[in-house]
Design a protein around this motif. Structure first.
Motif, mmCIF file in Angstrom:
data_model
loop_
_atom_site.group_PDB
_atom_site.id
_atom_site.type_symbol
_atom_site.label_atom_id
_atom_site.label_comp_id
_atom_site.label_asym_id
_atom_site.label_seq_id
_atom_site.Cartn_x
_atom_site.Cartn_y
_atom_site.Cartn_z
ATOM 1 N N HIS A 1 23.493 29.011 45.619
ATOM 2 C CA HIS A 1 24.380 30.042 45.076
ATOM 3 C C HIS A 1 25.054 29.602 43.765
ATOM 4 C CE1 HIS A 1 27.154 27.474 47.341
ATOM 5 N NE2 HIS A 1 28.139 27.969 46.608
ATOM 6 N N VAL A 2 24.935 28.303 43.421
ATOM 7 C CA VAL A 2 25.458 27.803 42.139
ATOM 8 C C VAL A 2 24.365 26.947 41.477
ATOM 9 C CG1 VAL A 2 27.964 27.903 42.438
ATOM 10 C CG2 VAL A 2 26.674 26.068 43.542
ATOM 11 N N PRO A 3 23.308 27.586 40.980
ATOM 12 C CA PRO A 3 22.121 26.840 40.534
ATOM 13 C C PRO A 3 22.233 26.179 39.161
ATOM 14 C CG PRO A 3 21.793 29.187 40.190
ATOM 15 C CD PRO A 3 23.111 29.048 40.904
ATOM 16 N N ARG A 4 23.197 26.582 38.351
ATOM 17 C CA ARG A 4 23.276 26.056 36.980
ATOM 18 C C ARG A 4 24.163 24.818 36.950
ATOM 19 N NH1 ARG A 4 26.012 29.190 33.830
ATOM 20 N NH2 ARG A 4 24.962 28.620 31.892
ATOM 21 N N ALA B 1 27.503 26.297 38.467
ATOM 22 C CA ALA B 1 27.876 27.690 38.196
ATOM 23 C C ALA B 1 26.831 28.634 38.755
ATOM 24 C CB ALA B 1 28.033 27.918 36.697
ATOM 25 N N GLY B 2 27.312 29.807 39.194
ATOM 26 C CA GLY B 2 26.418 30.846 39.666
ATOM 27 C C GLY B 2 26.095 31.834 38.557
ATOM 28 N N LYS B 3 25.418 32.889 38.908
ATOM 29 C CA LYS B 3 25.076 33.908 37.920
ATOM 30 C C LYS B 3 26.305 34.702 37.504
ATOM 31 C CE LYS B 3 20.279 34.393 39.446
ATOM 32 N NZ LYS B 3 19.228 35.310 39.961
ATOM 33 N N ALA B 4 27.283 34.793 38.397
ATOM 34 C CA ALA B 4 28.546 35.441 38.048
ATOM 35 C C ALA B 4 29.448 34.400 37.395
ATOM 36 C CB ALA B 4 29.181 36.033 39.297
ATOM 37 N N ALA B 5 30.737 34.700 37.298
ATOM 38 C CA ALA B 5 31.663 33.822 36.576
ATOM 39 C C ALA B 5 32.105 32.613 37.396
ATOM 40 C CB ALA B 5 32.890 34.619 36.137
ATOM 41 N N GLY B 6 31.878 32.642 38.711
ATOM 42 C CA GLY B 6 32.375 31.597 39.583
ATOM 43 C C GLY B 6 31.648 30.273 39.430
ATOM 44 N N LEU C 1 39.391 24.135 43.192
ATOM 45 C CA LEU C 1 39.669 24.836 41.936
ATOM 46 C C LEU C 1 40.651 25.962 42.211
ATOM 47 C CD1 LEU C 1 36.067 25.070 40.439
ATOM 48 C CD2 LEU C 1 37.948 23.701 39.546
ATOM 49 N N SER C 2 41.690 26.055 41.388
ATOM 50 C CA SER C 2 42.667 27.119 41.549
ATOM 51 C C SER C 2 43.085 27.597 40.153
ATOM 52 C CB SER C 2 43.899 26.606 42.325
ATOM 53 O OG SER C 2 44.515 25.539 41.614
ATOM 54 N N PRO C 3 43.554 28.832 39.988
ATOM 55 C CA PRO C 3 43.781 29.808 41.057
ATOM 56 C C PRO C 3 42.500 30.445 41.582
ATOM 57 C CG PRO C 3 44.285 30.775 38.930
ATOM 58 C CD PRO C 3 43.980 29.327 38.677
ATOM 59 N N GLU C 4 41.392 30.394 40.814
ATOM 60 C CA GLU C 4 40.135 30.969 41.256
ATOM 61 C C GLU C 4 39.001 30.028 40.900
ATOM 62 O OE1 GLU C 4 39.556 34.790 39.549
ATOM 63 O OE2 GLU C 4 41.288 35.720 40.525
ATOM 64 N N PRO C 5 37.925 29.995 41.717
ATOM 65 C CA PRO C 5 36.760 29.183 41.361
ATOM 66 C C PRO C 5 36.191 29.640 40.026
ATOM 67 C CG PRO C 5 36.631 29.915 43.636
ATOM 68 C CD PRO C 5 37.765 30.668 43.007
ATOM 69 N N THR C 6 35.908 28.687 39.149
ATOM 70 C CA THR C 6 35.404 29.030 37.826
ATOM 71 C C THR C 6 34.345 28.030 37.398
ATOM 72 O OG1 THR C 6 36.057 29.479 35.527
ATOM 73 C CG2 THR C 6 37.143 27.649 36.627
#
Length: 288
Positions: A137-140, A158-163, A182-187
């Motif tokens: 789910h985080v291939p990059r 990193a995934g295909k989205a911003a997370g 990671l906070s406040p959000e996974p990035t």
């Protein structure tokens, strides 16, 4: 002034050795007396890579350079004053996004691709030793950092989205050991650097945040907004040699030094937008 090594993600790679373009228009220096925050010691154009260069790093002893590219190759270079036995090409099945030398032995090179792979390459034997796989789910594998005092390394995924996520691996067992919070959000994280003893890690995020982690617990101990996340966030981050501050570069073109004693306090800022040889967008990587 500080001397930083930076790679510009230009359209080519390495071998024609053209001289640098004329210096850009003079900028106002952020330092007393007009001193520049970093010095361009040398600037050459290379043509070996066939796609943008994503990372360029000196080995720990300074005798070799490794460069990674979206063309799926990693190239090892040596200076003319050193033996050229290390010169080699590592071919990957996907664009290479990240690169790191293992600093304790200086004989192992790590390369992360856009398709989950973290390749471990023996520089002396000129062969691949092992391939680790990031979670699907985080291939990059966007960034890598090896501890200067242990056999641990950290990978920014990193995934295909911003997370994104930060995973720690052990080079002895080739197994993951923990995930950094990671906070406040996974990035997605675009740059990582350890301090001199490996007890702290600084991470630059695509959201523009800088986060500092305590590696004994894997938890963030401080963080602050540093660059424009809408523009692409942080592109490079490192501790200064005295470890009282952190320097960063962002996709917004700002090269900034931050105090670690006064959280998020900007000591100075230098605008690198349009810096010669960077394609008009400033620097794309940073290492002290």
């Amino acid at each position: 002034p500080m001397v930083a090594a930076a790679a510009a993600a230009a359209t080519g790679g390495v071998a024609s050795r053209h001289s640098a373009d004329p210096a850009p228009a003079t900028r106002e220096s952020p330092l007393p007396g007009g001193e520049e925050p970093f010095i361009v010691l040398n600037q050459e154009v290379f043509a070996e890579h066939k796609a943008p260069i994503t990372k360029c790093l000196f080995s720990a002893d300074g005798s070799s350079i490794a460069s990674a590219s979206k063309d799926g190759t990693v190239r090892l270079w040596t200076f003319s004053s050193f033996p050229s036995s290390r010169n080699a090409v590592i071919r990957c099945s996907a664009p290479v996004l990240s690169l790191e030398w293992e600093p304790m032995s200086d004989r192992l090179l790590l390369a992360g691709t856009a398709q989950r792979e973290i390749k471990l390459w023996s520089v002396n034997e000129k062969k691949e030793l092992y391939t680790l796989l990031a979670p699907a789910h985080v291939p990059r594998v966007t960034t890598l950092a090896c501890s200067p005092s242990s056999q641990l390394f950290v990978a920014g995924l990193a995934g295909k989205a911003a997370g994104g996520e930060l995973h720690v691996w052990d080079l002895r067992t080739l197994q993951p050991t923990m995930e950094l919070g990671l906070s406040p959000e996974p990035t997605a994280n675009t740059s990582l650097a350890f301090n001199h003893n490996g007890r702290m890690l600084v991470a630059g995020g695509a959201d523009g945040m800088i986060r500092v982690f305590d590696m004994s617990t894997g938890t963030p101990i401080m963080g602050w907004p540093a660059h424009d996340g809408a523009a692409g966030g942080v592109t490079g981050v490192a501790f200064t040699n005295d470890e009282t501050s952190v320097v960063s570069h962002g996709a917004d073109g700002k090269f900034t030094r931050w105090s670690l004693h006064s959280l998020g306090s900007e000591l100075y800022m230098y605008n690198t937008t349009g810096l010669t040889g960077t394609g008009g967008g400033g620097l794309s990587g940073l290492a002290m």
